[in-house]
Design an enzyme around this catalytic site. Structure first.
Site, mmCIF file in Angstrom:
data_model
loop_
_atom_site.group_PDB
_atom_site.id
_atom_site.type_symbol
_atom_site.label_atom_id
_atom_site.label_comp_id
_atom_site.label_asym_id
_atom_site.label_seq_id
_atom_site.Cartn_x
_atom_site.Cartn_y
_atom_site.Cartn_z
ATOM 1 N N GLU A 1 10.885 1.805 9.957
ATOM 2 C CA GLU A 1 11.914 2.904 9.549
ATOM 3 C C GLU A 1 11.050 4.330 9.787
ATOM 4 O O GLU A 1 9.715 4.673 9.106
ATOM 5 C CB GLU A 1 12.235 2.981 8.150
ATOM 6 C CG GLU A 1 13.451 3.631 7.877
ATOM 7 C CD GLU A 1 13.446 5.103 7.704
ATOM 8 O OE1 GLU A 1 13.648 6.023 8.562
ATOM 9 O OE2 GLU A 1 12.973 5.533 6.292
ATOM 10 N N LYS B 1 1.013 -1.095 -0.097
ATOM 11 C CA LYS B 1 -0.044 0.010 0.035
ATOM 12 C C LYS B 1 0.772 1.244 0.079
ATOM 13 O O LYS B 1 1.559 1.337 0.918
ATOM 14 C CB LYS B 1 -0.921 0.026 1.177
ATOM 15 C CG LYS B 1 -2.055 1.067 1.160
ATOM 16 C CD LYS B 1 -2.559 1.440 2.328
ATOM 17 C CE LYS B 1 -2.004 2.486 3.517
ATOM 18 N NZ LYS B 1 -2.265 3.808 2.746
ATOM 19 N N CYS C 1 13.308 11.766 5.686
ATOM 20 C CA CYS C 1 13.602 11.591 7.239
ATOM 21 C C CYS C 1 15.139 11.799 7.363
ATOM 22 O O CYS C 1 15.374 11.811 8.647
ATOM 23 C CB CYS C 1 13.041 9.993 7.413
ATOM 24 S SG CYS C 1 13.935 8.937 6.055
ATOM 25 N N GLU D 1 9.659 15.992 15.432
ATOM 26 C CA GLU D 1 9.760 15.981 14.255
ATOM 27 C C GLU D 1 8.807 16.781 13.453
ATOM 28 O O GLU D 1 7.627 16.902 13.551
ATOM 29 C CB GLU D 1 9.798 14.556 13.473
ATOM 30 C CG GLU D 1 10.219 14.326 12.167
ATOM 31 C CD GLU D 1 9.912 13.104 11.380
ATOM 32 O OE1 GLU D 1 8.930 12.389 11.690
ATOM 33 O OE2 GLU D 1 10.613 12.561 10.683
HETATM 34 O O1 TXE Z 1 2.362 9.284 8.115
HETATM 35 P P1 TXE Z 1 2.008 7.901 8.501
HETATM 36 P P2 TXE Z 1 1.750 10.749 7.918
HETATM 37 C C1 TXE Z 1 6.226 11.472 9.811
HETATM 38 C C2 TXE Z 1 6.346 13.151 9.600
HETATM 39 C C3 TXE Z 1 4.920 13.372 9.208
HETATM 40 C C4 TXE Z 1 4.252 12.296 10.280
HETATM 41 C C5 TXE Z 1 2.892 11.754 10.015
HETATM 42 O O2 TXE Z 1 6.548 13.574 10.589
HETATM 43 O O3 TXE Z 1 4.502 14.593 9.642
HETATM 44 O O4 TXE Z 1 5.024 11.126 10.191
HETATM 45 O O5 TXE Z 1 2.813 11.619 8.507
HETATM 46 C C6 TXE Z 1 0.125 4.254 6.471
HETATM 47 N N1 TXE Z 1 -1.812 0.801 9.831
HETATM 48 N N2 TXE Z 1 6.807 10.832 8.484
HETATM 49 O O6 TXE Z 1 0.484 11.045 8.890
HETATM 50 O O7 TXE Z 1 0.330 7.982 8.993
HETATM 51 C C7 TXE Z 1 -0.357 5.358 5.496
HETATM 52 O O8 TXE Z 1 -1.479 5.152 4.746
HETATM 53 C C8 TXE Z 1 -1.031 0.605 8.654
HETATM 54 C C9 TXE Z 1 8.190 10.416 8.608
HETATM 55 O O9 TXE Z 1 1.251 11.108 6.518
HETATM 56 O O10 TXE Z 1 2.774 7.336 9.227
HETATM 57 C C10 TXE Z 1 0.939 5.540 4.760
HETATM 58 O O11 TXE Z 1 0.909 4.476 3.658
HETATM 59 N N3 TXE Z 1 -0.723 1.662 7.722
HETATM 60 C C11 TXE Z 1 8.325 9.390 7.351
HETATM 61 C C12 TXE Z 1 1.860 5.377 5.636
HETATM 62 O O12 TXE Z 1 1.401 4.383 6.745
HETATM 63 C C13 TXE Z 1 -0.978 3.101 8.213
HETATM 64 C C14 TXE Z 1 7.588 9.448 6.156
HETATM 65 C C15 TXE Z 1 2.766 6.624 6.239
HETATM 66 O O13 TXE Z 1 1.753 7.232 6.908
HETATM 67 C C16 TXE Z 1 -1.720 3.066 9.321
HETATM 68 C C17 TXE Z 1 6.351 10.094 6.363
HETATM 69 C C18 TXE Z 1 -2.271 1.831 10.263
HETATM 70 N N4 TXE Z 1 -3.074 2.332 11.465
HETATM 71 C C19 TXE Z 1 5.889 10.921 7.476
HETATM 72 N N5 TXE Z 1 -1.766 4.507 9.578
HETATM 73 C C20 TXE Z 1 9.630 8.989 7.154
HETATM 74 N N6 TXE Z 1 10.402 8.081 8.225
HETATM 75 O O14 TXE Z 1 10.270 8.966 6.130
HETATM 76 C C21 TXE Z 1 -1.132 5.119 8.556
HETATM 77 N N7 TXE Z 1 -0.746 4.188 7.665
#
Ligand code: TXE
Length: 481
Positions: free
Chosen positions: A249, A174, A283, A383
């Site tokens: 990660e 996904k 990140c 962050e």
């Molecule tokens: O990320 P999410 P979000 C950090 C950054 C950002 C914050 C939130 O600080 O502001 O995270 O971002 C899926 N079960 N990073 O809310 O929610 C979601 O659909 C399974 C750091 O956009 O973590 C997407 O595909 N999956 C980072 C993926 O998880 C779930 C990069 C990431 O979304 C889920 C992005 C669940 N319950 C954001 N909930 C990095 N480390 O590079 C969400 N997802």
């Protein structure tokens, strides 16, 4: 209106519920596509296709698997213009950046793991005195789940999918619901490359629904996730009692330590990139910059002057350093942090939303620099993931290390110095999975990639990824002399 579809069993299909979500172009704030709001039924179908394909794919020779991955890499390169334009429109990053970094790296991921699998050896341990020999098979796990974020959409999606399928697994994947487009386009390239039906299944939808179904699915043996730390913690809570293998990660709050003996001009050039590349949404960006007192004033004025010259504009136009941030929700989060930062520190430049002529509804933020005097404030602990960095003065090496480590995160660090002894001393003491010295985002895909502390669990890259996506089975044979 473009309709993005799920890719299940080698076919594009609509979500069973008929429910769709809007997909917004961040450069103008307009809805331009719809994506499936997939639910348990779609995930089950994706799982069934993956399960049916698994034994056949695992039995496919390594040469064939490798050839398909290499073909996919070549097809991504052939389609670079189309994919880069799509990535830019979906994410808000400049087209030149998607063309220079994101799409070439997606191709490299498939090529790298297509080649790596041909070199992935089993281990053998002979116990001579005991007349026995052990050998360790590395068998695919079965059906695995890959969940990726929005900041480097195809780059991180392929970073997980490529080792998973190279190792003989089949995948339910996904991409982020915020940036689904290039994963959608990848489906047709997989078909063209000859990837058998069901080996890669791509379902689109919300994290808390589609993602949650993947994580909680009993048949899915492992989850490889990149995203926010809070989401990672939630995924661990769901998956751990089911004894799934987990690779997480997560976020970072990476320090950039600048010592007076560094190559100043090179450091300045690279620090601009490590602060604001991809609108600061990587990140690995160095969001906390610590500078030795002897060059602090010189750095501060040169850096702020350079940041003020950065051009922010429509990502489809040539000549801008930064495009739009990924979404309105994310823009508002970053703007809230900017307000916090103004209270906690001294605003040196930026600090506001930008309205770009001709793209008034877009999500643009001026690159922002805040001067702080302590690490114990929200802006230096949490962050932000946007175009905002702090700069802070330090007096001694010990103080610099202490400030660098004074965060819940431990993903990467950057050190600028020309002193070899200091390089070793500081690198060893930094709490991080990755330390760059006199460089940044310099990636060799054979190296372990990942973080410590709240930045995650496990490592991706090279053999680490192939080990993650396989189950070791040791076979011990006793023989007679
Ligand atoms: O990320 P999410 P979000 C950090 C950054 C950002 C914050 C939130 O600080 O502001 O995270 O971002 C899926 N079960 N990073 O809310 O929610 C979601 O659909 C399974 C750091 O956009 O973590 C997407 O595909 N999956 C980072 C993926 O998880 C779930 C990069 C990431 O979304 C889920 C992005 C669940 N319950 C954001 N909930 C990095 N480390 O590079 C969400 N997802």
């Amino acid at each position: 209106m473009i309709k993005i579809q799920n890719y299940i069993n080698g076919e594009y299909c609509d979500p069973i519920s008929g429910q769709w979500l809007d997909n917004v172009d961040p450069s103008c704030g307009q809805v331009y596509a719809q994506i499936p709001n997939s639910d348990a039924q779609d995930v089950t179908n994706a799982y069934k296709a993956a399960k049916a394909a698994q034994a056949g794919w695992a039995a496919t020779s390594i040469d064939t698997r490798s050839a398909i991955l290499l073909k996919l890499a070549a097809l991504i390169e052939k389609n670079i213009d189309r994919l880069a334009t799509a990535e830019s429109r979906d994410n808000g990053k400049p087209i030149w950046l998607a063309k220079a970094v994101d799409i070439p790296r997606a191709a490299t991921n498939f090529r790298f793991f297509g080649n790596a699998i041909t070199q992935f050896a089993s281990e053998a341990h002979e116990n001579v005195g005991n007349n026995s020999i052990n050998f360790t098979l590395r068998e695919p796990l079965g059906v695995v789940g890959c969940i990726s974020p929005w900041n480097l959409p195809l780059y991180l999606f392929s970073w997980k999918v490529a080792p998973a399928i190279a190792a003989g697994n089949t995948v339910v994947a996904k991409p982020s619901e915020v940036t689904p487009m290039t994963a959608y386009l990848l489906g047709e390239l997989c078909t063209e490359a000859g990837l058998p039906k069901g080996v890669l299944n791509i379902v689109h939808g919300l994290g808390r629904q589609t993602g949650q179904e993947i994580v909680a699915h009993k048949g899915i043996k492992a989850i490889s996730f990149t995203g926010g730390t809070a989401t990672g913690a939630h995924i661990a809570k769901v998956a751990a009692p089911m004894f799934k293998k987990l690779s997480l990660e997560l976020g970072g709050k990476n320090p950039n330590l600048i010592f007076a003996d560094c190559d100043f001009d090179l450091m300045l050039k690279v620090t601009l990139k490590s602060s604001f590349a991809n609108q600061g949404q990587i990140c690995l960006c160095g969001s906390r910059i610590f500078v030795e007192a002897a060059i602090y004033d010189k750095f501060k004025s040169a850096f702020v002057e350079a940041v003020k010259k950065l051009s922010v504009g429509n990502p489809a136009e040539e000549g801008h350093n930064l495009g739009a941030v990924v979404s309105e929700v994310h823009m508002n989060k970053v703007l809230e942090y900017i307000e916090v930062a103004k209270q906690e520190g001294n605003l040196l430049c930026g600090g506001k939303r930008l309205i770009i002529e001709g793209s008034e509804g877009g999500f643009y933020i001026a690159p922002t620099v805040i001067e702080t005097t302590t690490t114990q404030c929200r802006i230096n602990q949490e962050e932000v993931f946007g175009p905002l960095v702090t700069i802070t003065k330090f007096e001694t090496e010990t103080e610099a290390i202490q400030m660098a480590n004074d965060v819940p995160y431990g993903l990467s660090s950057t050190v600028w110095t020309s002193n070899l002894d200091r390089t070793m001393r500081v690198s060893k003491q930094l709490e991080a999975g990755i330390v760059w010295v006199n460089t940044w985002l310099n990636r060799d895909l054979r190296t372990p990639f990942g973080g410590t502390k709240a930045s995650g669990v496990g490592r991706e890259g090279g053999l680490e990824a192939l080990r993650f996506f396989t189950e070791p089975k040791n076979i011990c044979i006793q023989y007679k002399n």
